[in-house]
Design a protein around this motif. Sequence first.
Motif, PDB file in Angstrom:
ATOM      1  N   ASP A 184     -12.070  30.883 -28.080  1.00  0.00           N
ATOM      2  CA  ASP A 184     -11.988  30.198 -26.790  1.00  0.00           C
ATOM      3  C   ASP A 184     -13.141  29.229 -26.621  1.00  0.00           C
ATOM      4  N   GLN A 185     -14.352  29.638 -27.033  1.00  0.00           N
ATOM      5  CA  GLN A 185     -15.505  28.755 -26.905  1.00  0.00           C
ATOM      6  C   GLN A 185     -15.361  27.548 -27.830  1.00  0.00           C
ATOM      7  N   THR A 186     -14.833  27.742 -29.032  1.00  0.00           N
ATOM      8  CA  THR A 186     -14.647  26.647 -29.965  1.00  0.00           C
ATOM      9  C   THR A 186     -13.657  25.629 -29.403  1.00  0.00           C
ATOM     10  N   GLN A 187     -12.597  26.099 -28.794  1.00  0.00           N
ATOM     11  CA  GLN A 187     -11.597  25.192 -28.240  1.00  0.00           C
ATOM     12  C   GLN A 187     -12.160  24.363 -27.084  1.00  0.00           C
ATOM     13  N   LYS A 188     -13.176  24.875 -26.400  1.00  0.00           N
ATOM     14  CA  LYS A 188     -13.732  24.156 -25.262  1.00  0.00           C
ATOM     15  C   LYS A 188     -14.760  23.113 -25.673  1.00  0.00           C
ATOM     16  N   LYS A 189     -15.192  23.124 -26.937  1.00  0.00           N
ATOM     17  CA  LYS A 189     -16.135  22.111 -27.400  1.00  0.00           C
ATOM     18  C   LYS A 189     -15.457  20.749 -27.365  1.00  0.00           C
ATOM     19  N   PRO A 190     -16.125  19.750 -26.821  1.00  0.00           N
ATOM     20  CA  PRO A 190     -15.558  18.401 -26.893  1.00  0.00           C
ATOM     21  C   PRO A 190     -15.414  17.967 -28.345  1.00  0.00           C
ATOM     22  N   ARG A 191     -14.240  17.452 -28.676  1.00  0.00           N
ATOM     23  CA  ARG A 191     -13.946  16.983 -30.036  1.00  0.00           C
ATOM     24  C   ARG A 191     -14.301  15.501 -30.094  1.00  0.00           C
ATOM     25  N   VAL A 192     -15.151  15.152 -31.054  1.00  0.00           N
ATOM     26  CA  VAL A 192     -15.714  13.807 -31.114  1.00  0.00           C
ATOM     27  C   VAL A 192     -15.412  13.173 -32.467  1.00  0.00           C
ATOM     28  N   LEU A 193     -14.783  12.005 -32.443  1.00  0.00           N
ATOM     29  CA  LEU A 193     -14.549  11.240 -33.662  1.00  0.00           C
ATOM     30  C   LEU A 193     -15.783  10.374 -33.909  1.00  0.00           C
ATOM     31  N   TRP A 210     -30.102  16.276 -35.755  1.00  0.00           N
ATOM     32  CA  TRP A 210     -30.203  16.510 -34.317  1.00  0.00           C
ATOM     33  C   TRP A 210     -30.414  17.996 -34.060  1.00  0.00           C
ATOM     34  N   PRO A 211     -30.959  18.348 -32.907  1.00  0.00           N
ATOM     35  CA  PRO A 211     -31.151  19.773 -32.594  1.00  0.00           C
ATOM     36  C   PRO A 211     -29.813  20.515 -32.543  1.00  0.00           C
ATOM     37  N   GLU A 212     -29.807  21.743 -33.054  1.00  0.00           N
ATOM     38  CA  GLU A 212     -28.593  22.562 -33.018  1.00  0.00           C
ATOM     39  C   GLU A 212     -28.110  22.788 -31.595  1.00  0.00           C
ATOM     40  N   SER A 213     -29.025  22.763 -30.631  1.00  0.00           N
ATOM     41  CA  SER A 213     -28.620  22.940 -29.233  1.00  0.00           C
ATOM     42  C   SER A 213     -27.674  21.833 -28.781  1.00  0.00           C
ATOM     43  N   VAL A 214     -27.676  20.713 -29.477  1.00  0.00           N
ATOM     44  CA  VAL A 214     -26.751  19.608 -29.190  1.00  0.00           C
ATOM     45  C   VAL A 214     -25.519  19.706 -30.092  1.00  0.00           C
ATOM     46  N   THR A 215     -25.749  19.798 -31.396  1.00  0.00           N
ATOM     47  CA  THR A 215     -24.633  19.726 -32.340  1.00  0.00           C
ATOM     48  C   THR A 215     -23.679  20.915 -32.224  1.00  0.00           C
ATOM     49  N   HIS A 216     -24.181  22.080 -31.838  1.00  0.00           N
ATOM     50  CA  HIS A 216     -23.297  23.247 -31.714  1.00  0.00           C
ATOM     51  C   HIS A 216     -22.398  23.184 -30.483  1.00  0.00           C
ATOM     52  N   LYS A 217     -22.650  22.232 -29.611  1.00  0.00           N
ATOM     53  CA  LYS A 217     -21.816  22.085 -28.415  1.00  0.00           C
ATOM     54  C   LYS A 217     -20.695  21.081 -28.615  1.00  0.00           C
ATOM     55  N   LEU A 218     -20.658  20.463 -29.799  1.00  0.00           N
ATOM     56  CA  LEU A 218     -19.668  19.426 -30.079  1.00  0.00           C
ATOM     57  C   LEU A 218     -18.894  19.761 -31.347  1.00  0.00           C
ATOM     58  N   ASP A 219     -17.623  19.396 -31.362  1.00  0.00           N
ATOM     59  CA  ASP A 219     -16.796  19.499 -32.564  1.00  0.00           C
ATOM     60  C   ASP A 219     -16.749  18.096 -33.163  1.00  0.00           C
ATOM     61  N   LEU A 220     -17.631  17.839 -34.127  1.00  0.00           N
ATOM     62  CA  LEU A 220     -17.795  16.504 -34.697  1.00  0.00           C
ATOM     63  C   LEU A 220     -16.899  16.325 -35.915  1.00  0.00           C
ATOM     64  N   VAL A 221     -16.120  15.246 -35.909  1.00  0.00           N
ATOM     65  CA  VAL A 221     -15.217  14.915 -37.014  1.00  0.00           C
ATOM     66  C   VAL A 221     -15.634  13.533 -37.519  1.00  0.00           C
ATOM     67  N   ASP A 235      -3.967   6.063 -36.230  1.00  0.00           N
ATOM     68  CA  ASP A 235      -3.200   7.033 -37.030  1.00  0.00           C
ATOM     69  C   ASP A 235      -4.006   8.306 -37.264  1.00  0.00           C
ATOM     70  N   PHE A 236      -5.286   8.161 -37.560  1.00  0.00           N
ATOM     71  CA  PHE A 236      -6.133   9.334 -37.772  1.00  0.00           C
ATOM     72  C   PHE A 236      -6.231  10.172 -36.495  1.00  0.00           C
ATOM     73  N   MET A 237      -6.397   9.507 -35.362  1.00  0.00           N
ATOM     74  CA  MET A 237      -6.511  10.223 -34.083  1.00  0.00           C
ATOM     75  C   MET A 237      -5.217  10.962 -33.747  1.00  0.00           C
ATOM     76  N   VAL A 238      -4.075  10.352 -34.022  1.00  0.00           N
ATOM     77  CA  VAL A 238      -2.780  10.978 -33.749  1.00  0.00           C
ATOM     78  C   VAL A 238      -2.595  12.201 -34.655  1.00  0.00           C
ATOM     79  N   GLU A 239      -2.920  12.047 -35.939  1.00  0.00           N
ATOM     80  CA  GLU A 239      -2.705  13.129 -36.906  1.00  0.00           C
ATOM     81  C   GLU A 239      -3.728  14.255 -36.798  1.00  0.00           C
ATOM     82  N   ASN A 240      -4.939  13.959 -36.330  1.00  0.00           N
ATOM     83  CA  ASN A 240      -6.027  14.934 -36.361  1.00  0.00           C
ATOM     84  C   ASN A 240      -6.603  15.265 -34.993  1.00  0.00           C
ATOM     85  N   GLY A 241      -6.056  14.697 -33.943  1.00  0.00           N
ATOM     86  CA  GLY A 241      -6.569  14.885 -32.597  1.00  0.00           C
ATOM     87  C   GLY A 241      -6.044  16.129 -31.942  1.00  0.00           C
ATOM     88  N   PRO A 242      -6.238  16.267 -30.669  1.00  0.00           N
ATOM     89  CA  PRO A 242      -6.792  15.223 -29.801  1.00  0.00           C
ATOM     90  C   PRO A 242      -8.315  15.134 -29.898  1.00  0.00           C
TER      91      PRO A 242
END
Length: 174
Positions: free
Chosen positions: A5-14, A33-44, A91-98
């Motif tokens: 549930d926590q993972t799904q709530k992370k903002p997904r960032v392209l 970057w500090p883990e306190s920042v990067t662990h709050k985001l799902d970076l792709v 196309d990448f955003m459609v296939e791998n998003g939201p």
Amino acid sequence: MMEEDQTQKKPRVLCLHGFRTSAEILKKLVSRWPESVTHKLDLVFLDAKFPAQGESDVEGIFDPPYFEWFQSNQDFSEYMNFEECLTYIEDFMVENGPFDGLLGFSQGAVLAAALPGMQAQGVALGKVKNKIKFLILISGAKFGGNKFGAPKLASNAFSKLIDIPSIHFIGTFS
């Protein structure tokens, strides 16, 4: 179950890298970057579609391959492969998003800054169901202005206010 549930709530960032660099290079830089920042985001991280057409400023610092999102002539009055770049990202955003937001560095930041306006005007990201909700821009700029032109599709990207939060990292070399 709680972790999912926590993972799904992370903002997904392209994440869009800079000119003649790569997704792997941007990933290495952001990993500082500090883990306190990067662990709050799902970076792709996404490599641009086009292989670098010249030398990279990071040769000898980071290993190839290097990529670029689009090309321009020397005075930035003409742009090449811009529409193909937009289609590739869409196309990448459609296939791998939201995706919730965009992070861009240098050329990737220029592109990321223009995308919400282009999306709102219906000239880019038309197949992407959700709107871009925020931007993280590092060492970016905007298309157009007094000195430089803009690709036709981005020519009105900044003509209307787009009400989304953005953070801008700007620095100088010492």
